[in-house]
Design a protein around this motif. Structure first.
Motif, PDB file in Angstrom:
ATOM      1  N   UNK A 214       9.295  -3.624   0.888  1.00  0.00           N
ATOM      2  CA  UNK A 214       8.139  -3.203   1.641  1.00  0.00           C
ATOM      3  C   UNK A 214       7.129  -4.100   1.729  1.00  0.00           C
ATOM      4  N   UNK A 215       7.293  -5.401   1.227  1.00  0.00           N
ATOM      5  CA  UNK A 215       6.137  -6.598   1.355  1.00  0.00           C
ATOM      6  C   UNK A 215       5.761  -6.495   2.885  1.00  0.00           C
ATOM      7  N   UNK A 216       4.609  -6.381   3.208  1.00  0.00           N
ATOM      8  CA  UNK A 216       3.804  -6.602   4.431  1.00  0.00           C
ATOM      9  C   UNK A 216       4.121  -5.335   5.473  1.00  0.00           C
ATOM     10  N   UNK A 217       4.568  -4.276   4.621  1.00  0.00           N
ATOM     11  CA  UNK A 217       4.567  -2.767   5.317  1.00  0.00           C
ATOM     12  C   UNK A 217       3.784  -1.938   4.779  1.00  0.00           C
ATOM     13  N   UNK A 218       3.627  -0.830   5.560  1.00  0.00           N
ATOM     14  CA  UNK A 218       2.708   0.181   5.300  1.00  0.00           C
ATOM     15  C   UNK A 218       3.020   1.059   3.924  1.00  0.00           C
ATOM     16  N   UNK A 228      -3.660   5.754  -2.246  1.00  0.00           N
ATOM     17  CA  UNK A 228      -4.310   4.264  -1.695  1.00  0.00           C
ATOM     18  C   UNK A 228      -3.280   4.246  -0.510  1.00  0.00           C
ATOM     19  N   UNK A 229      -3.820   4.028   0.571  1.00  0.00           N
ATOM     20  CA  UNK A 229      -2.787   3.934   1.804  1.00  0.00           C
ATOM     21  C   UNK A 229      -3.246   2.511   2.702  1.00  0.00           C
ATOM     22  N   UNK A 230      -2.125   1.627   3.183  1.00  0.00           N
ATOM     23  CA  UNK A 230      -2.451   0.466   3.568  1.00  0.00           C
ATOM     24  C   UNK A 230      -1.115  -0.387   3.612  1.00  0.00           C
ATOM     25  N   UNK A 231      -1.398  -1.604   3.656  1.00  0.00           N
ATOM     26  CA  UNK A 231      -0.644  -2.583   4.005  1.00  0.00           C
ATOM     27  C   UNK A 231      -0.195  -3.263   2.455  1.00  0.00           C
ATOM     28  N   UNK A 232       0.988  -3.099   1.881  1.00  0.00           N
ATOM     29  CA  UNK A 232       1.342  -4.079   0.619  1.00  0.00           C
ATOM     30  C   UNK A 232       1.479  -5.314   1.000  1.00  0.00           C
ATOM     31  N   UNK A 233       0.233  -5.886   0.554  1.00  0.00           N
ATOM     32  CA  UNK A 233      -0.119  -7.328   0.663  1.00  0.00           C
ATOM     33  C   UNK A 233       0.535  -8.153  -0.197  1.00  0.00           C
ATOM     34  N   UNK A 234       0.429  -7.879  -1.639  1.00  0.00           N
ATOM     35  CA  UNK A 234       1.207  -8.929  -2.677  1.00  0.00           C
ATOM     36  C   UNK A 234       0.996  -8.043  -4.108  1.00  0.00           C
ATOM     37  N   UNK A 259       5.286   4.819  -1.720  1.00  0.00           N
ATOM     38  CA  UNK A 259       6.221   5.404  -0.572  1.00  0.00           C
ATOM     39  C   UNK A 259       5.911   4.512   0.464  1.00  0.00           C
ATOM     40  N   UNK A 260       7.263   4.252   1.310  1.00  0.00           N
ATOM     41  CA  UNK A 260       7.018   3.338   2.411  1.00  0.00           C
ATOM     42  C   UNK A 260       7.036   3.727   3.893  1.00  0.00           C
ATOM     43  N   UNK A 261       6.783   2.894   4.559  1.00  0.00           N
ATOM     44  CA  UNK A 261       7.051   3.472   6.170  1.00  0.00           C
ATOM     45  C   UNK A 261       6.383   4.799   6.656  1.00  0.00           C
ATOM     46  N   UNK A 262       7.280   5.419   7.290  1.00  0.00           N
ATOM     47  CA  UNK A 262       6.839   6.899   7.681  1.00  0.00           C
ATOM     48  C   UNK A 262       6.874   7.753   6.472  1.00  0.00           C
ATOM     49  N   UNK A 263       7.408   7.392   5.362  1.00  0.00           N
ATOM     50  CA  UNK A 263       7.181   8.271   4.268  1.00  0.00           C
ATOM     51  C   UNK A 263       5.735   8.199   3.652  1.00  0.00           C
TER      52      UNK A 263
END
Length: 269
Positions: A214-218, A228-234, A259-263
């Motif tokens: 999920x790195x770099x993903x929502x 907390x929602x956003x992009x997994x940065x590091x 949770x990743x992506x659509x989830x």
């Protein structure tokens, strides 16, 4: 075949206690620490009847799956000890890669296996949960008794869980818990050494990020009553998750369910 340590673990002076069945290897490890055991000591079984995951969730482990805990008393602070979970994830991924390659070569099949590390302490295969890791610690004479519990779905996986699960056998990787444990004990010896009481965490962090799901993903991170929602940065130098939010803020999360992506937008896995 009985459980046995790998050659690197044996050479490092690690010891082993195996059980035909036990309630929880983590519980057994903590009892050993309270009785004066200082480790390094592995406790292992292929039938755990009362396993626990993070936040006291049940960890279902039928006969044939692997449940193991490693105990060591270390002179470190609890925050430093917490980073040992990343060494554990790397050790599990290393062991899984080794046994899967060997199993597929024996069967004459493809070699690649899609193992990834999910923050904070899971290992995924094809996006499904294969391994759970639980760290527990308590002060004892001589330092902090740190127990790293590892549960791996070898022959079966639970159904109806919040996060979909899988097993090595379901992936076509036919190995036994004993073979996997030997590889795991050796991989742990390597990554525990690299961790070096937290002094080597910067290198482990880089290795972990190379394998991160999920790195770099929502993402959506649920922690207590907050989301907390956003992009997994590091992950940062303490192992906390860093999320870049839509407002441009960078939020740091020390614990939670990811949770990743659509989830992520639905808040479910």
């Amino acid at each position: 075949m009985a459980f046995a340590l790998g050659p690197r673990a044996s050479a490092a002076g690690t010891r082993l206690i195996s059980f035909p069945s036990t309630g929880s290897t983590n519980v057994e490890a903590l009892l050993c620490a309270r009785a004066g055991e200082r480790g390094p000591l592995w406790l292992v079984t292929d039938h755990q009847t009362a396993g626990r995951g993070r936040r006291d969730r049940a960890w279902i482990s039928p006969v044939g799956n692997l449940a193991a805990s490693v105990l060591e008393v270390i002179e470190v602070t609890p925050p430093v000890a917490a980073t040992l979970g990343f060494a554990a994830g790397l050790a599990v991924e290393t062991a899984l890669q080794q046994v899967s390659v060997e199993a597929r070569l024996r069967a004459g099949g493809a070699i690649a296996a899609p193992f990834q590390l999910k923050w904070p302490n899971d290992v995924l295969a094809g996006g499904r949960k294969l391994t759970g890791i639980l760290l527990e610690a308590e002060p004892v004479a001589g330092g902090l008794a740190v127990v790293v519990g590892i549960g791996i779905n070898v022959v079966g996986a639970p159904e109806g869980t919040a996060t979909a699960a899988t097993s090595l056998h379901a992936l076509g990787i036919h190995v036994g818990a004993e073979e996997l444990f030997a590889a795991l004990s050796d991989a742990w010896t390597e990554w525990r050494g690299r961790w070096d009481r937290g002094r080597g965490f910067a290198a482990l962090r880089a290795a972990w990020l190379e394998r991160a799901a999920g790195l770099g993903q929502r993402v959506s991170v649920h922690s207590g009553g907050s989301i907390v929602e956003g992009i997994f940065e590091t992950i940062d130098s303490a192992g906390c998750l860093v999320v870049a939010t839509a407002s441009g803020a960078r939020m740091t999360v020390s614990a939670g369910d990811v949770y990743f992506g659509g989830a992520a937008s639905m808040g479910a896995a």
